[in-house]
Design a protein around this motif. Structure first.
Motif, mmCIF file in Angstrom:
data_model
loop_
_atom_site.group_PDB
_atom_site.id
_atom_site.type_symbol
_atom_site.label_atom_id
_atom_site.label_comp_id
_atom_site.label_asym_id
_atom_site.label_seq_id
_atom_site.Cartn_x
_atom_site.Cartn_y
_atom_site.Cartn_z
ATOM 1 N N MET A 207 33.462 25.378 46.829
ATOM 2 C CA MET A 207 33.096 26.354 45.814
ATOM 3 C C MET A 207 34.287 27.257 45.498
ATOM 4 O O MET A 207 34.974 27.717 46.394
ATOM 5 C CB MET A 207 31.943 27.219 46.348
ATOM 6 C CG MET A 207 31.470 28.264 45.357
ATOM 7 S SD MET A 207 30.358 29.478 46.113
ATOM 8 C CE MET A 207 31.493 30.644 46.827
ATOM 9 N N ALA A 208 34.546 27.495 44.201
ATOM 10 C CA ALA A 208 35.589 28.449 43.814
ATOM 11 C C ALA A 208 34.884 29.730 43.377
ATOM 12 O O ALA A 208 33.746 29.689 42.920
ATOM 13 C CB ALA A 208 36.399 27.874 42.668
ATOM 14 N N ALA A 209 35.566 30.851 43.540
ATOM 15 C CA ALA A 209 34.928 32.112 43.157
ATOM 16 C C ALA A 209 35.869 32.970 42.333
ATOM 17 O O ALA A 209 37.087 32.998 42.577
ATOM 18 C CB ALA A 209 34.492 32.870 44.408
ATOM 19 N N LEU A 210 35.273 33.643 41.362
ATOM 20 C CA LEU A 210 36.002 34.653 40.599
ATOM 21 C C LEU A 210 35.361 35.989 40.946
ATOM 22 O O LEU A 210 34.163 36.190 40.709
ATOM 23 C CB LEU A 210 35.856 34.370 39.095
ATOM 24 C CG LEU A 210 36.400 35.437 38.148
ATOM 25 C CD1 LEU A 210 37.919 35.573 38.303
ATOM 26 C CD2 LEU A 210 36.079 35.087 36.694
ATOM 27 N N VAL A 211 36.145 36.884 41.542
ATOM 28 C CA VAL A 211 35.610 38.196 41.894
ATOM 29 C C VAL A 211 36.118 39.195 40.864
ATOM 30 O O VAL A 211 37.332 39.290 40.629
ATOM 31 C CB VAL A 211 36.079 38.620 43.310
ATOM 32 C CG1 VAL A 211 35.592 40.033 43.618
ATOM 33 C CG2 VAL A 211 35.569 37.642 44.365
#
Ligand SMILES: NC(=O)C1=CN([C@@H]2O[C@H](COP(=O)(O)OP(=O)(O)OC[C@H]3O[C@@H](n4cnc5c(N)ncnc54)[C@H](OP(=O)(O)O)[C@@H]3O)[C@@H](O)[C@H]2O)C=CC1
Ligand SMILES: O=C1O[C@H](COP(=O)(O)O)[C@@H](O)[C@H](O)[C@H]1O
Length: 485
Positions: free
Chosen positions: A1-5
């Motif tokens: 999973m990739a995340a953009l915070v």
């Protein structure tokens, strides 16, 4: 999973620009399937409350563009989450690290730049600055070279340069990228793009809005640091740079840095002659009475809301070609344009009463419309005994305008930039040495203003800045462009 915070995920930038941009990207199927988007700010609110606000802003923007789609929203909603954190504290960031899991994390700092150094230090301690992670920094990074370096050193302690994405949203604008296509995708313009053929270049960024509630930030920065140090110098670089050998991020940015290094320093003696500072007083904008800056601020201030500068680039291509830049709040129009003014004819064979043929002019318009046009002279139809000429404007963006063509949706500049940051493509982001050179040049101007006690000249809201701005041009026998693109 990739995340953009999104640190500052509930703030103005995130709500008005970033989250709607992400909706549009999702709508077009451009976001990675497994991307999670996590808002992170101090406010104690639930994910459901946050998501409801995100829906409101995305729905309003998407409906205005006729692209609201419940199915897309469902997909976007499933990506969204919120966590209350104090991003300056590593301890507070630990639950965020747990939430993002093992995949790569892109952290967008949509918070005050005064927090950047503390936040990246905390991110590093919390394990949010691993080798596959990235950080996106909004401008302005710092207030001068010294503070830029302080912040950027803290960033460099946590991330290597290829993980750092310094945003200048002007680079995400379609016409700005079109300028690269125009210059380097055609053979006809490049041989003319130099001091032999170009008389001068003008860059105007006019805004009708005032500073309003943003004064706590703006009063410390002013137009020079808010707009000229970044957006306008970036536009200047793209007009002036040499052809890069390819579109690799380093090739493009190497060329931009060379331009910034060639900017002639503005000496203290020259500052009064080649720079203008202005500040608006009350007046009429769009038919409405508006307050002056000091009134909005609630006390007298010496911060400029308008700046005009003549820049000279000391290299072979641009020797003797001035670049005039002006930007201001509370001007009569929202207008952003670059004007390439070609030299007049060396000799005219047309001696008619209406005047001489006008020199060719290319106008690259970014706002309110996006267009590139070229003014050329042609013959007026008719049987006059003496040939009559008239200027006509040829739009070089006709492909978009064909009546059988639906013009592409006008994208928010952040769409391109968010997509590139998620992919790790830094071509349209500002490298450390670019920002450093830009600050160096701008610092000389602001120091000259302090030493020479150069105060902003008043201009009435709804006018094109103080008289000094027209005088800056008039002294060189030129004037600001008044024709539309
Ligand atoms: N707004 C715009 O149009 C533009 C903004 N920018 C830049 O974008 C950045 C953000 O600007 P803007 O959105 O206007 O600012 P806002 O003040 O609207 O938002 C700032 C956000 O930061 C959050 N925040 C503050 N402190 C912390 C903290 N310690 N930890 C986590 N979150 C925190 C706030 O929420 P909370 O109080 O809940 O923590 C808030 O959501 C700035 O760098 C600005 O210069 C650049 C160009 C245009
Ligand atoms: O970065 C900024 O840009 C906006 C102008 O952006 P635009 O895309 O609408 O031209 C400006 O209003 C703001 O002061 C500045 O911080």
């Amino acid at each position: 999973m990739a995340a953009l915070v999104l640190f500052g995920g509930g703030g103005d930038l995130a709500m008005r620009m970033l989250l709607p941009s992400l909706y549009f990207l999702d709508h077009d199927g451009l976001l990675p399937d497994d991307l999670k988007i996590i808002g992170a700010a101090r406010s104690e609110e639930s994910a459901a409350e946050y998501i409801a606000k995100v829906r409101e802003t995305c729905e309003a923007k998407a409906k205005a563009d006729n692209v609201w789609d419940e199915a897309v929203w469902k997909r976007m909603e499933a990506r969204l989450d919120y966590l209350a954190v104090d991003a300056t504290s590593a301890e507070s960031l630990k639950p965020l690290k747990d939430k993002v899991g093992q995949g790569s994390v892109t952290s967008f700092l949509a918070v005050s730049p005064s927090l950047y150094a503390k936040i990246v230090t905390a991110m590093r301690a919390a394990g949010l600055a691993e080798v596959d992670d990235r950080v996106v920094l909004e401008k302005p990074v710092g207030r001068d070279l010294k503070t830029f370096l302080e912040i950027d050193d803290a960033v460099a302690d946590a991330f290597s340069e290829n993980q750092v994405f310094r945003i200048d949203h002007y680079l995400g604008k379609e016409t700005v990228q079109n300028l690269i296509a125009l210059r380097f995708g055609n053979t006809v313009f490049e041989p003319l793009w130099n001091a032999q053929n170009i008389d001068h270049v003008q860059i105007t960024v006019g805004e009708t809005v005032g500073v309003g509630d943003r004064w706590p930030y703006y009063d410390e920065y002013g137009a020079l640091r808010d707009m000229l140090q970044n957006h306008m110098l970036q536009l200047l670089c793209l007009v002036a740079m040499e052809p890069p050998s390819d579109l690799d991020p380093e090739s493009v940015r190497n060329e931009k840095v060379k331009v910034l290094r060639s900017l002639r320093p503005i000496t203290h003696d020259e500052a009064e002659r080649v720079t203008v500072r202005g500040q608006y007083v009350g007046g009429l904008v769009d038919g409405k009475l508006v307050k002056g800056y000091d009134e909005e601020r609630g006390q007298d201030s010496d911060t400029e809301t308008f700046v005009a500068i003549r820049a000279d680039i000391d290299n072979w291509r641009w020797a003797g070609v001035p670049f005039f830049m002006r930007t201001g709040k509370r001007l009569p129009e929202k207008r952003t344009e670059i004007v390439i003014q070609f030299k007049p004819l060396p000799h005219s064979i047309f001696d008619y009463e209406d005047g001489e043929p006008q020199a060719n002019k290319m106008i690259i318009e970014l706002q309110p419309e996006e267009d590139i046009s070229l003014t050329v002279m042609n013959k007026k139809a008719g049987l006059d005994s003496r040939m009559q000429l008239q200027p006509i404007k040829m739009s070089l963006s006709w492909g978009f305008r064909d009546k059988h063509d639906t013009p592409p949706r006008r994208r928010i500049a952040y769409e391109r930039l968010l997509l590139d940051a998620l992919k790790g493509d830094s071509t349209l982001f500002v490298r450390r040495d670019e920002a450093e050179q830009a600050w160096k040049w701008v610092d000389e101007v602001s120091e000259a203003w302090v030493d020479g006690d150069v105060k902003p000249q008043e201009y009435v809201a709804g006018t094109w800045g103080p008289d000094g701005s027209d005088m800056l041009m008039a002294r060189t026998g030129r004037d600001w462009n008044t024709t539309d693109a």
